[in-house]
Design a protein around this motif. Structure first.
Motif, PDB file in Angstrom:
ATOM      1  N   SER A  44     -14.290   4.762 -12.506  1.00  0.00           N
ATOM      2  CA  SER A  44     -14.252   4.412 -11.095  1.00  0.00           C
ATOM      3  C   SER A  44     -15.411   3.511 -10.670  1.00  0.00           C
ATOM      4  CB  SER A  44     -14.245   5.686 -10.244  1.00  0.00           C
ATOM      5  OG  SER A  44     -15.330   6.508 -10.606  1.00  0.00           O
ATOM      6  N   THR A  45     -16.476   3.426 -11.484  1.00  0.00           N
ATOM      7  CA  THR A  45     -17.598   2.526 -11.196  1.00  0.00           C
ATOM      8  C   THR A  45     -17.558   1.355 -12.166  1.00  0.00           C
ATOM      9  OG1 THR A  45     -18.974   4.354 -10.402  1.00  0.00           O
ATOM     10  CG2 THR A  45     -20.113   2.342 -11.053  1.00  0.00           C
ATOM     11  N   TRP A  46     -17.442   0.164 -11.625  1.00  0.00           N
ATOM     12  CA  TRP A  46     -17.451  -1.037 -12.458  1.00  0.00           C
ATOM     13  C   TRP A  46     -18.891  -1.387 -12.811  1.00  0.00           C
ATOM     14  CZ3 TRP A  46     -14.062  -4.619  -8.944  1.00  0.00           C
ATOM     15  CH2 TRP A  46     -12.769  -4.091  -8.828  1.00  0.00           C
ATOM     16  N   VAL A  47     -19.100  -1.882 -14.035  1.00  0.00           N
ATOM     17  CA  VAL A  47     -20.418  -2.355 -14.461  1.00  0.00           C
ATOM     18  C   VAL A  47     -20.237  -3.799 -14.899  1.00  0.00           C
ATOM     19  CG1 VAL A  47     -22.332  -2.009 -16.055  1.00  0.00           C
ATOM     20  CG2 VAL A  47     -21.071  -0.016 -15.192  1.00  0.00           C
ATOM     21  N   VAL A  48     -20.989  -4.705 -14.268  1.00  0.00           N
ATOM     22  CA  VAL A  48     -20.790  -6.129 -14.527  1.00  0.00           C
ATOM     23  C   VAL A  48     -22.118  -6.862 -14.684  1.00  0.00           C
ATOM     24  CG1 VAL A  48     -18.611  -6.127 -13.250  1.00  0.00           C
ATOM     25  CG2 VAL A  48     -20.698  -6.809 -12.084  1.00  0.00           C
ATOM     26  N   ASN A  49     -22.048  -7.968 -15.416  1.00  0.00           N
ATOM     27  CA  ASN A  49     -23.165  -8.896 -15.553  1.00  0.00           C
ATOM     28  C   ASN A  49     -22.585 -10.283 -15.282  1.00  0.00           C
ATOM     29  OD1 ASN A  49     -25.111 -10.719 -16.562  1.00  0.00           O
ATOM     30  ND2 ASN A  49     -25.883  -9.219 -17.990  1.00  0.00           N
ATOM     31  N   PRO A  50     -23.118 -11.017 -14.312  1.00  0.00           N
ATOM     32  CA  PRO A  50     -22.537 -12.315 -13.967  1.00  0.00           C
ATOM     33  C   PRO A  50     -22.701 -13.395 -15.033  1.00  0.00           C
ATOM     34  CG  PRO A  50     -24.504 -11.907 -12.675  1.00  0.00           C
ATOM     35  CD  PRO A  50     -24.222 -10.652 -13.443  1.00  0.00           C
ATOM     36  N   GLY A  51     -23.630 -13.211 -15.948  1.00  0.00           N
ATOM     37  CA  GLY A  51     -23.881 -14.245 -16.948  1.00  0.00           C
ATOM     38  C   GLY A  51     -25.013 -15.152 -16.508  1.00  0.00           C
ATOM     39  N   SER A  52     -25.043 -16.353 -17.047  1.00  0.00           N
ATOM     40  CA  SER A  52     -26.110 -17.302 -16.748  1.00  0.00           C
ATOM     41  C   SER A  52     -25.532 -18.556 -16.113  1.00  0.00           C
ATOM     42  CB  SER A  52     -26.846 -17.677 -18.036  1.00  0.00           C
ATOM     43  OG  SER A  52     -27.830 -18.653 -17.780  1.00  0.00           O
ATOM     44  N   ALA A  53     -26.068 -18.930 -14.973  1.00  0.00           N
ATOM     45  CA  ALA A  53     -25.607 -20.139 -14.294  1.00  0.00           C
ATOM     46  C   ALA A  53     -26.396 -21.367 -14.730  1.00  0.00           C
ATOM     47  CB  ALA A  53     -25.717 -19.963 -12.786  1.00  0.00           C
ATOM     48  N   GLY A  54     -27.538 -21.155 -15.370  1.00  0.00           N
ATOM     49  CA  GLY A  54     -28.389 -22.263 -15.779  1.00  0.00           C
ATOM     50  C   GLY A  54     -28.014 -22.830 -17.135  1.00  0.00           C
ATOM     51  N   LYS A  55     -28.698 -23.904 -17.523  1.00  0.00           N
ATOM     52  CA  LYS A  55     -28.396 -24.579 -18.787  1.00  0.00           C
ATOM     53  C   LYS A  55     -28.887 -23.777 -19.993  1.00  0.00           C
ATOM     54  CE  LYS A  55     -28.557 -29.107 -20.926  1.00  0.00           C
ATOM     55  NZ  LYS A  55     -28.931 -30.488 -20.786  1.00  0.00           N
ATOM     56  N   THR A  56     -30.004 -23.080 -19.855  1.00  0.00           N
ATOM     57  CA  THR A  56     -30.518 -22.293 -20.985  1.00  0.00           C
ATOM     58  C   THR A  56     -29.847 -20.931 -21.043  1.00  0.00           C
ATOM     59  OG1 THR A  56     -32.452 -22.280 -19.533  1.00  0.00           O
ATOM     60  CG2 THR A  56     -32.831 -22.876 -21.787  1.00  0.00           C
ATOM     61  N   ARG A  57     -29.665 -20.453 -22.227  1.00  0.00           N
ATOM     62  CA  ARG A  57     -29.098 -19.122 -22.503  1.00  0.00           C
ATOM     63  C   ARG A  57     -27.760 -18.885 -21.812  1.00  0.00           C
ATOM     64  NH1 ARG A  57     -34.635 -16.233 -21.210  1.00  0.00           N
ATOM     65  NH2 ARG A  57     -34.625 -17.993 -19.879  1.00  0.00           N
ATOM     66  N   ASN A  58     -26.908 -19.881 -21.773  1.00  0.00           N
ATOM     67  CA  ASN A  58     -25.634 -19.703 -21.081  1.00  0.00           C
ATOM     68  C   ASN A  58     -24.477 -19.427 -22.036  1.00  0.00           C
ATOM     69  OD1 ASN A  58     -24.902 -22.165 -22.164  1.00  0.00           O
ATOM     70  ND2 ASN A  58     -25.063 -23.289 -20.250  1.00  0.00           N
ATOM     71  N   TYR A  59     -24.743 -19.375 -23.333  1.00  0.00           N
ATOM     72  CA  TYR A  59     -23.719 -19.042 -24.333  1.00  0.00           C
ATOM     73  C   TYR A  59     -22.486 -19.933 -24.207  1.00  0.00           C
ATOM     74  CZ  TYR A  59     -26.770 -15.139 -25.170  1.00  0.00           C
ATOM     75  OH  TYR A  59     -27.872 -14.372 -25.464  1.00  0.00           O
ATOM     76  N   GLY A  60     -22.714 -21.233 -24.070  1.00  0.00           N
ATOM     77  CA  GLY A  60     -21.628 -22.195 -24.100  1.00  0.00           C
ATOM     78  C   GLY A  60     -21.159 -22.734 -22.762  1.00  0.00           C
ATOM     79  N   ALA A  61     -21.456 -22.063 -21.671  1.00  0.00           N
ATOM     80  CA  ALA A  61     -21.002 -22.535 -20.362  1.00  0.00           C
ATOM     81  C   ALA A  61     -21.744 -21.797 -19.255  1.00  0.00           C
ATOM     82  CB  ALA A  61     -19.505 -22.302 -20.203  1.00  0.00           C
ATOM     83  N   ALA A  62     -21.863 -22.437 -18.111  1.00  0.00           N
ATOM     84  CA  ALA A  62     -22.419 -21.759 -16.943  1.00  0.00           C
ATOM     85  C   ALA A  62     -21.385 -20.749 -16.447  1.00  0.00           C
ATOM     86  CB  ALA A  62     -22.739 -22.773 -15.852  1.00  0.00           C
ATOM     87  N   LYS A  63     -21.873 -19.576 -16.032  1.00  0.00           N
ATOM     88  CA  LYS A  63     -20.958 -18.511 -15.628  1.00  0.00           C
ATOM     89  C   LYS A  63     -21.456 -17.813 -14.367  1.00  0.00           C
ATOM     90  CE  LYS A  63     -19.852 -17.545 -20.444  1.00  0.00           C
ATOM     91  NZ  LYS A  63     -20.795 -18.391 -21.136  1.00  0.00           N
ATOM     92  N   CYS A  64     -20.514 -17.249 -13.629  1.00  0.00           N
ATOM     93  CA  CYS A  64     -20.814 -16.385 -12.500  1.00  0.00           C
ATOM     94  C   CYS A  64     -19.593 -15.501 -12.271  1.00  0.00           C
ATOM     95  CB  CYS A  64     -21.171 -17.184 -11.243  1.00  0.00           C
ATOM     96  SG  CYS A  64     -19.822 -18.141 -10.545  1.00  0.00           S
ATOM     97  N   LEU A  65     -19.695 -14.600 -11.331  1.00  0.00           N
ATOM     98  CA  LEU A  65     -18.574 -13.728 -10.973  1.00  0.00           C
ATOM     99  C   LEU A  65     -18.253 -13.909  -9.502  1.00  0.00           C
ATOM    100  CD1 LEU A  65     -19.705 -10.442 -12.765  1.00  0.00           C
ATOM    101  CD2 LEU A  65     -18.038 -12.118 -13.567  1.00  0.00           C
ATOM    102  N   GLN A  66     -16.988 -13.848  -9.176  1.00  0.00           N
ATOM    103  CA  GLN A  66     -16.549 -13.919  -7.784  1.00  0.00           C
ATOM    104  C   GLN A  66     -15.996 -12.551  -7.401  1.00  0.00           C
ATOM    105  OE1 GLN A  66     -13.843 -17.088  -6.853  1.00  0.00           O
ATOM    106  NE2 GLN A  66     -13.106 -16.051  -5.028  1.00  0.00           N
ATOM    107  N   LEU A  67     -16.663 -11.907  -6.457  1.00  0.00           N
ATOM    108  CA  LEU A  67     -16.253 -10.594  -5.970  1.00  0.00           C
ATOM    109  C   LEU A  67     -15.552 -10.761  -4.632  1.00  0.00           C
ATOM    110  CD1 LEU A  67     -16.354  -7.462  -6.179  1.00  0.00           C
ATOM    111  CD2 LEU A  67     -18.553  -7.589  -4.986  1.00  0.00           C
ATOM    112  N   THR A  68     -14.345 -10.223  -4.520  1.00  0.00           N
ATOM    113  CA  THR A  68     -13.588 -10.255  -3.278  1.00  0.00           C
ATOM    114  C   THR A  68     -13.402  -8.817  -2.805  1.00  0.00           C
ATOM    115  OG1 THR A  68     -12.403 -12.223  -4.011  1.00  0.00           O
ATOM    116  CG2 THR A  68     -11.435 -10.990  -2.175  1.00  0.00           C
ATOM    117  N   ILE A  69     -13.821  -8.549  -1.575  1.00  0.00           N
ATOM    118  CA  ILE A  69     -13.673  -7.216  -0.988  1.00  0.00           C
ATOM    119  C   ILE A  69     -12.793  -7.351   0.244  1.00  0.00           C
ATOM    120  CG2 ILE A  69     -14.861  -5.225  -0.014  1.00  0.00           C
ATOM    121  CD1 ILE A  69     -17.405  -6.213  -1.524  1.00  0.00           C
ATOM    122  N   LYS A  70     -11.578  -6.840   0.154  1.00  0.00           N
ATOM    123  CA  LYS A  70     -10.663  -6.883   1.298  1.00  0.00           C
ATOM    124  C   LYS A  70     -10.908  -5.714   2.239  1.00  0.00           C
ATOM    125  CE  LYS A  70      -7.089  -9.453  -1.049  1.00  0.00           C
ATOM    126  NZ  LYS A  70      -5.703  -9.517  -1.467  1.00  0.00           N
TER     127      LYS A  70
END
Length: 86
Positions: A44-70
């Motif tokens: 019932s509890t989600w655990v997330v890591n958005p990743g890296s948005a910067g150029k260093t340590r991004n493991y191939g691409a810039a990443k983030c998460l989009q959270l939508t709360i209705k």
């Protein structure tokens, strides 16, 4: 589980079970530092890591998460991957 969001920064990759135990009322726990994108929606509890948005340590691409709360019961999370940014 409520509609609480917890944001944590740490120096190691935490155990998802330990984060769920530490924040039993959270709907989502966001952690960082590892720069690896993770979406763990088990339980019932989600655990997330958005990743890296910067150029260093991004493991191939810039990443983030989009959270939508209705509302308190309708939450959704989507990974965003920008592999053409750099």
């Amino acid at each position: 589980v409520g509609s609480e969001m917890v944001i944590r920064e740490g120096h190691i990759q935490p155990s998802h079970d330990s984060l769920r135990d530490a924040y039993p009322n959270a709907k989502i726990v966001v952690y960082g530092h590892t720069h690896k994108q993770v979406i763990d929606k088990e339980g019932s509890t989600w655990v997330v890591n958005p990743g890296s948005a910067g150029k260093t340590r991004n493991y191939g691409a810039a990443k983030c998460l989009q959270l939508t709360i209705k509302n308190n019961n309708e939450w959704d999370i989507e990974p965003q991957i920008f592999d053409d940014v750099f």
